[in-house]
Design an enzyme around this catalytic site. Structure first.
Site, mmCIF file in Angstrom:
data_model
loop_
_atom_site.group_PDB
_atom_site.id
_atom_site.type_symbol
_atom_site.label_atom_id
_atom_site.label_comp_id
_atom_site.label_asym_id
_atom_site.label_seq_id
_atom_site.Cartn_x
_atom_site.Cartn_y
_atom_site.Cartn_z
ATOM 1 C CG ASN A 44 -0.485 -0.262 2.510
ATOM 2 O OD1 ASN A 44 0.545 -0.900 2.666
ATOM 3 N ND2 ASN A 44 -1.186 0.225 3.508
ATOM 4 C CD GLU A 46 -1.679 4.653 4.436
ATOM 5 O OE1 GLU A 46 -1.233 5.498 5.241
ATOM 6 O OE2 GLU A 46 -2.379 3.683 4.797
ATOM 7 C CB CYS A 55 -5.304 -1.247 -1.867
ATOM 8 S SG CYS A 55 -6.635 -0.612 -0.851
ATOM 9 C CD GLU A 57 -5.334 -5.853 -1.752
ATOM 10 O OE1 GLU A 57 -4.800 -4.750 -1.566
ATOM 11 O OE2 GLU A 57 -6.175 -6.337 -0.984
ATOM 12 C CB CYS A 94 -10.791 -2.780 0.119
ATOM 13 S SG CYS A 94 -10.195 -2.013 -1.402
ATOM 14 C CB CYS A 97 -8.497 -4.487 -3.968
ATOM 15 S SG CYS A 97 -7.394 -3.118 -3.560
HETATM 16 N N1 THU Z 1 -5.390 -1.670 2.325
HETATM 17 C C1 THU Z 1 -4.815 -2.405 1.333
HETATM 18 O O1 THU Z 1 -3.696 -2.145 0.907
HETATM 19 N N2 THU Z 1 -5.528 -3.425 0.807
HETATM 20 C C2 THU Z 1 -6.784 -3.783 1.214
HETATM 21 O O2 THU Z 1 -7.407 -4.626 0.590
HETATM 22 C C3 THU Z 1 -7.360 -3.167 2.410
HETATM 23 C C4 THU Z 1 -6.713 -1.906 2.853
HETATM 24 C C5 THU Z 1 -4.640 -0.534 2.851
HETATM 25 C C6 THU Z 1 -5.235 0.818 2.519
HETATM 26 C C7 THU Z 1 -4.668 1.680 3.611
HETATM 27 O O3 THU Z 1 -3.375 2.116 3.196
HETATM 28 C C8 THU Z 1 -4.519 0.729 4.795
HETATM 29 O O4 THU Z 1 -4.603 -0.586 4.270
HETATM 30 C C9 THU Z 1 -5.604 0.900 5.867
HETATM 31 O O5 THU Z 1 -6.861 0.887 5.290
#
Ligand code: THU
Length: 147
Positions: A44, A46, A55, A57, A94, A97
């Site tokens: 991930n 940010e 994310c 994925e 999520c 994704c």
């Molecule tokens: N996150 C992912 O990278 N993949 C997911 O499927 C769920 C959430 C990340 C997004 C954010 O940077 C952190 O997890 C908290 O939500």
């Protein structure tokens, strides 16, 4: 763990080390298995403008797309936890994704295996994308695209 699941979860855990997650403090890694055995990873990523965050994925899938290999995706491994915390609680993709993964699933005509784990331990859950995203909308619903 099956061999594929172990390889993918191990690779996802390694990838999570490269997470840029100063806002959520939650590191996620994703590993995508291609039909020739190659694994493509992402973490991930940010942003100070929180809603722009990507994310793990999605990052990994963008890399697969850039390789021209979207139709070759077979399976995915996902691992995550709060940074610095060992957790066996499985992280599932999520909703956004799931839709991004569906692009590859439909292009390749495969129901992707999705192996979900925490940052530590041997506990994992295997799902298939058709279960995680039933009745999906994707490229198969659109007229043939040029290019
Ligand atoms: N996150 C992912 O990278 N993949 C997911 O499927 C769920 C959430 C990340 C997004 C954010 O940077 C952190 O997890 C908290 O939500």
């Amino acid at each position: 763990m099956t061999d594929d699941a172990k390889r993918l979860i191990d690779a996802a855990r390694d990838a999570a080390q490269n997470a840029y997650a100063p806002y959520s403090g939650f590191a996620v890694g994703a590993a995508i298995l291609l039909s020739d055995g190659e694994i493509v990873t992402g973490a991930n990523f940010e942003n100070a403008s929180y809603g722009l965050s990507l994310c793990a994925e999605t990052v990994a899938m963008a890399k697969v797309g850039n390789l021209g290999r979207l139709g070759d995706v077979v399976a995915v491994g996902i691992s995550g936890s709060p940074i610095g915390v060992d957790s066996e609680a499985a992280v599932h993709p999520c909703g956004r994704c799931r839709q991004i993964l569906n692009e590859a699933a439909q292009l390749g005509g495969r129901d992707l295996a999705v192996h979900c784990a925490g940052s530590s331990g041997d506990v994992y859950q295997t799902h298939h994308l058709s279960t995680l995203l039933p009745h999906a909308f994707g490229p198969a619903d659109l007229p043939p695209q040029k290019g």
